[in-house]
Scaffold this motif. Sequence first.
Motif, PDB file in Angstrom:
ATOM      1  N   PHE B  78      45.681 -52.917 -59.005  1.00  0.00           N
ATOM      2  CA  PHE B  78      46.723 -52.552 -58.047  1.00  0.00           C
ATOM      3  C   PHE B  78      48.061 -52.408 -58.755  1.00  0.00           C
ATOM      4  CE2 PHE B  78      44.294 -54.494 -54.391  1.00  0.00           C
ATOM      5  CZ  PHE B  78      44.186 -53.306 -53.710  1.00  0.00           C
ATOM      6  N   ILE B  79      48.267 -53.270 -59.758  1.00  0.00           N
ATOM      7  CA  ILE B  79      49.598 -53.341 -60.360  1.00  0.00           C
ATOM      8  C   ILE B  79      49.735 -52.377 -61.533  1.00  0.00           C
ATOM      9  CG2 ILE B  79      51.239 -54.894 -61.475  1.00  0.00           C
ATOM     10  CD1 ILE B  79      50.105 -57.102 -59.725  1.00  0.00           C
ATOM     11  N   ILE B  80      48.738 -52.303 -62.411  1.00  0.00           N
ATOM     12  CA  ILE B  80      48.914 -51.436 -63.576  1.00  0.00           C
ATOM     13  C   ILE B  80      47.905 -50.289 -63.622  1.00  0.00           C
ATOM     14  CG2 ILE B  80      50.068 -53.118 -65.047  1.00  0.00           C
ATOM     15  CD1 ILE B  80      47.358 -53.619 -66.358  1.00  0.00           C
ATOM     16  N   GLY B  81      47.120 -50.115 -62.579  1.00  0.00           N
ATOM     17  CA  GLY B  81      46.176 -48.997 -62.588  1.00  0.00           C
ATOM     18  C   GLY B  81      45.143 -49.151 -63.685  1.00  0.00           C
ATOM     19  N   ASN B  82      44.823 -48.045 -64.352  1.00  0.00           N
ATOM     20  CA  ASN B  82      43.805 -48.080 -65.407  1.00  0.00           C
ATOM     21  C   ASN B  82      44.416 -48.322 -66.782  1.00  0.00           C
ATOM     22  OD1 ASN B  82      41.854 -47.575 -63.527  1.00  0.00           O
ATOM     23  ND2 ASN B  82      42.011 -45.355 -63.765  1.00  0.00           N
ATOM     24  N   TYR B  83      45.639 -48.879 -66.803  1.00  0.00           N
ATOM     25  CA  TYR B  83      46.374 -48.993 -68.056  1.00  0.00           C
ATOM     26  C   TYR B  83      45.627 -49.834 -69.079  1.00  0.00           C
ATOM     27  CZ  TYR B  83      50.432 -49.583 -71.061  1.00  0.00           C
ATOM     28  OH  TYR B  83      51.291 -49.573 -72.116  1.00  0.00           O
ATOM     29  N   ASN B  84      44.985 -50.916 -68.612  1.00  0.00           N
ATOM     30  CA  ASN B  84      44.377 -51.854 -69.555  1.00  0.00           C
ATOM     31  C   ASN B  84      42.865 -51.670 -69.633  1.00  0.00           C
ATOM     32  OD1 ASN B  84      44.732 -53.870 -71.447  1.00  0.00           O
ATOM     33  ND2 ASN B  84      44.219 -55.483 -69.987  1.00  0.00           N
ATOM     34  N   THR B  85      42.349 -50.493 -69.219  1.00  0.00           N
ATOM     35  CA  THR B  85      40.905 -50.295 -69.312  1.00  0.00           C
ATOM     36  C   THR B  85      40.534 -49.856 -70.722  1.00  0.00           C
ATOM     37  OG1 THR B  85      41.243 -48.059 -68.536  1.00  0.00           O
ATOM     38  CG2 THR B  85      40.611 -49.688 -66.896  1.00  0.00           C
ATOM     39  N   CYS B  94      46.475 -54.398 -73.845  1.00  0.00           N
ATOM     40  CA  CYS B  94      47.753 -53.769 -73.537  1.00  0.00           C
ATOM     41  C   CYS B  94      48.438 -54.428 -72.352  1.00  0.00           C
ATOM     42  CB  CYS B  94      47.572 -52.288 -73.241  1.00  0.00           C
ATOM     43  SG  CYS B  94      47.129 -51.347 -74.700  1.00  0.00           S
ATOM     44  N   PHE B  95      47.760 -55.438 -71.768  1.00  0.00           N
ATOM     45  CA  PHE B  95      48.280 -56.014 -70.525  1.00  0.00           C
ATOM     46  C   PHE B  95      49.658 -56.615 -70.706  1.00  0.00           C
ATOM     47  CE2 PHE B  95      46.097 -59.209 -72.882  1.00  0.00           C
ATOM     48  CZ  PHE B  95      46.939 -60.288 -72.794  1.00  0.00           C
ATOM     49  N   TRP B  96      50.001 -57.061 -71.933  1.00  0.00           N
ATOM     50  CA  TRP B  96      51.265 -57.782 -72.113  1.00  0.00           C
ATOM     51  C   TRP B  96      52.473 -56.868 -72.042  1.00  0.00           C
ATOM     52  CZ3 TRP B  96      54.250 -56.318 -76.265  1.00  0.00           C
ATOM     53  CH2 TRP B  96      53.604 -55.572 -77.248  1.00  0.00           C
ATOM     54  N   ARG B  97      52.261 -55.581 -72.195  1.00  0.00           N
ATOM     55  CA  ARG B  97      53.423 -54.676 -72.214  1.00  0.00           C
ATOM     56  C   ARG B  97      54.087 -54.576 -70.836  1.00  0.00           C
ATOM     57  NH1 ARG B  97      51.420 -49.484 -75.359  1.00  0.00           N
ATOM     58  NH2 ARG B  97      49.912 -50.409 -76.769  1.00  0.00           N
ATOM     59  N   PRO B  98      53.330 -54.292 -69.762  1.00  0.00           N
ATOM     60  CA  PRO B  98      53.991 -54.347 -68.450  1.00  0.00           C
ATOM     61  C   PRO B  98      54.521 -55.742 -68.142  1.00  0.00           C
ATOM     62  CG  PRO B  98      51.722 -53.556 -68.230  1.00  0.00           C
ATOM     63  CD  PRO B  98      51.956 -53.818 -69.669  1.00  0.00           C
ATOM     64  N   GLN B 203      49.524 -49.651 -79.719  1.00  0.00           N
ATOM     65  CA  GLN B 203      48.766 -48.394 -79.764  1.00  0.00           C
ATOM     66  C   GLN B 203      49.159 -47.531 -78.571  1.00  0.00           C
ATOM     67  OE1 GLN B 203      44.653 -49.185 -78.940  1.00  0.00           O
ATOM     68  NE2 GLN B 203      45.131 -51.272 -78.400  1.00  0.00           N
ATOM     69  N   PRO B 204      49.313 -46.229 -78.806  1.00  0.00           N
ATOM     70  CA  PRO B 204      49.778 -45.359 -77.721  1.00  0.00           C
ATOM     71  C   PRO B 204      48.790 -45.324 -76.561  1.00  0.00           C
ATOM     72  CG  PRO B 204      49.870 -44.246 -79.837  1.00  0.00           C
ATOM     73  CD  PRO B 204      49.128 -45.516 -80.053  1.00  0.00           C
ATOM     74  N   VAL B 205      49.341 -45.291 -75.343  1.00  0.00           N
ATOM     75  CA  VAL B 205      48.522 -45.145 -74.138  1.00  0.00           C
ATOM     76  C   VAL B 205      48.949 -43.852 -73.453  1.00  0.00           C
ATOM     77  CG1 VAL B 205      47.944 -46.135 -71.902  1.00  0.00           C
ATOM     78  CG2 VAL B 205      48.320 -47.627 -73.851  1.00  0.00           C
ATOM     79  N   ALA B 206      47.963 -43.002 -73.187  1.00  0.00           N
ATOM     80  CA  ALA B 206      48.287 -41.708 -72.569  1.00  0.00           C
ATOM     81  C   ALA B 206      48.990 -41.920 -71.237  1.00  0.00           C
ATOM     82  CB  ALA B 206      47.009 -40.901 -72.368  1.00  0.00           C
TER      83      ALA B 206
END
Lengths: 406, 420
Positions: B78-85, B94-98, B203-206
Amino acid sequence: MAETQTGEPGGKKGLFTYQGVAVWRHSRIIEWALQIVSAVVVVALVVWFFTNIANEVRDREIPYGFEFLDRAYQTPIGEHFLPYESSDSFLYALGVAATNTIIVSIVGVVLATALGIIVGVARLSGNWLVSKIAQAYVEFFRNVPLLVQLFFWFYIVLALPPVREGHVLGGLLYINNAGISLPFPQPAGAETGAWIILAALAVISGFFAYRLLSARETQTGRPSYPIWAAMTTAIVIGAAGWLIISFIGGEAPLSMSSPEPQGRFGRISGGWTIRAGLMVLLVGLVIYTSSFIAEIVRAGIQSVNRGQIEAARALGLTPMGALRSVTFPQALRVIIPPLISQCLNLTKNSSLGGAVGYTELTNVAITMTQTAPAISIFILIMAAYLAMSLTYSLVGNIYNYRIRFT
Amino acid sequence: MAADTQAGGRPPATPDIPPPRTETGAIGWAYANLFNSRHNAALTVLVGAVTAIGLWFCLKWIIFDADWSVIATIGGRFIIGNYNTDHACPGNNCFWRPQISLLMVTTLLGMGWGIAAGGTAKRVAIAATAIIILLAFLPYSLERMGWDVRLLLLANAPALALGWALGRYTPLGSVRWIIIFTVAGFLIHLLLMRGIEGVPALQPVAINQWGGLTLNLMLAAAGIGLSLPIGIALALGRRSRMPVVKLLCVAFIEVFRGVPLITLLFMSQVLVPLAFPEDFPLDNLFRAAVVITLFSSAYMAENIRGGLQALHRGQAEAARALGLPGWQTTMLISLPQAIRNVIPAIVGQFIGLFKDTSLVYIISMLDVLEIGRTFIQGNTEYLSHAKELFIFIALVFWVFTYGMSYISGKVEEHLGVGRR
């Protein structure tokens, strides 16, 4: 300001002065320079934007132009109020979609205004419970995105049983995930046309009876019951016409048609079916918009001077009577302009209908972009929406013009 | 009062008779507000009965019949979408970035509290941080939400304190610095979310993998920050006596106000890429932000124009008579008063903008609503529990929008709108 400085006799003279003021300080010159610069920048941006698009269109051989409008659309439109076949042209399909948008807007505007007025008045009720419920209604529905509300209603309807196992209320009302079916009068040929003309005449004569009697009431002060007389006139003429036409034509002008499940899949025929998409969109739009209208109505009523209400009560009007004939007419001046802009918002918000399966203008246009040039389609639907918004502005301007002289 | 009458030499007053029971306390209140006439009493009984039955069924449904597990299943998405998949961020680290962005937000909230020295700012800061910290205690198993996630959430408490101290005891405690830090924080947030090529931890995230409530809030923040200045410029342009500028502003405002937002968004997806070179970094997020900002600034311009029109001519004339040049008259006299008078309309537009961020589904961006809807579509066993999901999403939006209107009410109170 420029004028006051130009008159000074001791203004400096030089190459870069105009009317005795240095050009970079002269307000008229600054204004013109600003205008020329902004015009050049905007024109350059627009030209750059469209030249690039034109180049891309040419290089990638993207189709453009409006020839496609005469081609057959070849795609079904789920909900349509005008007769529509897949072989009809793109232009006609766009017309069908625009009609869908207009119909949902008109019905939505009427219902949302009615509900909004009720909630707005309830919000000002002296009854604590009623006013708090109205407040909760407004604060909740106004603050949640329309799309969330639409999805909520959409999935409630989707979770209803399918047509075959749908709920039936009293053998007349069919509720299932395809929509609601209810009995509806069915026209019956020439008799119907004749009766509709007669019914219109009945309404007109009722209206004249009302005008006549209420004029008499105001002039003489004798109670003349104009509303009752008007209704009686209209009903008597309408009913007499019904009887005469059925007697002459041998058939009633309208016959009641009830929904009946048919065939193996229980498809419902007859009656009138409000399809799920239209129903969900209407419910969502009406509830969402009415919460905004309620606030407008409340602000409008509160803007009326308290002395007006007190004077009306002192003259012996009931609270309801004071609201109806003293407060509300005055509040309307404050209410109408923002109300019109809410109605425009409702029309524009109906573009979310595609998300819940109602084929309105934007939805059909987006589908069309798969088989027709997107640029041309967008020009057309932008023109259609701008025309609708101009219609609303026109109504608002006419209203503003009329209240100026009363 | 009693002392006065005795001083006047009159006989000592008998002790005051208490007011009748029907005039005070709960009973008096009920008489005054619920049963003050026969008709009102009937209304109260009827509406009360209907409400009670409705509430009873609602509560019964909420507690016994509803299945809220769908919300826990979607959880952090809900909060970060598919960002950390795995797809977006191989290794799922990558969860720590948000989370860092969240820490920046709480620090800024703390600074706001420190500067405003209490009141609404305090309540908002504490409530927001309390909610964030409560999230750390969600009954997830450790595999679903590890120690690291929980600790980062808990770190928001010291962040709040740090911000408060910065705002209170350092020279950074001014509105100007808060604005500078907010802009800087937003850029850092974008950089963090995007990642940097070559840096191992970043690492870059699209960008098309960003999503969830973060996306809604980002779009809303960018839109709110930019639509107000653009709207002011458009409103001033529309009122200017320069015909060309006026014409351009009117055309812009009317075109953007006349067309639905989703039509504009879809158009931006089809048309705008054609106008830019193919290697131009033109992602969905950028386009959505631009379209939402321009759409909102057209409405903002009309609100501010209303405020300028309502202002008495004498204000500007007096300023000119005092010798202020035109632009200073506008900037120092007209605009501040105009904006103060239309704060409710401006905040209403901000709320509308935040709600409109849910429309980005049309250009296939996964905002918090679209995350929920795609989940339901992909997992049809939850179809009968879609109600619960959408009620939850509605509440999430409601908390933010109602919070905004609450703060606007307090700001109005503080500025004394309608009292001066």
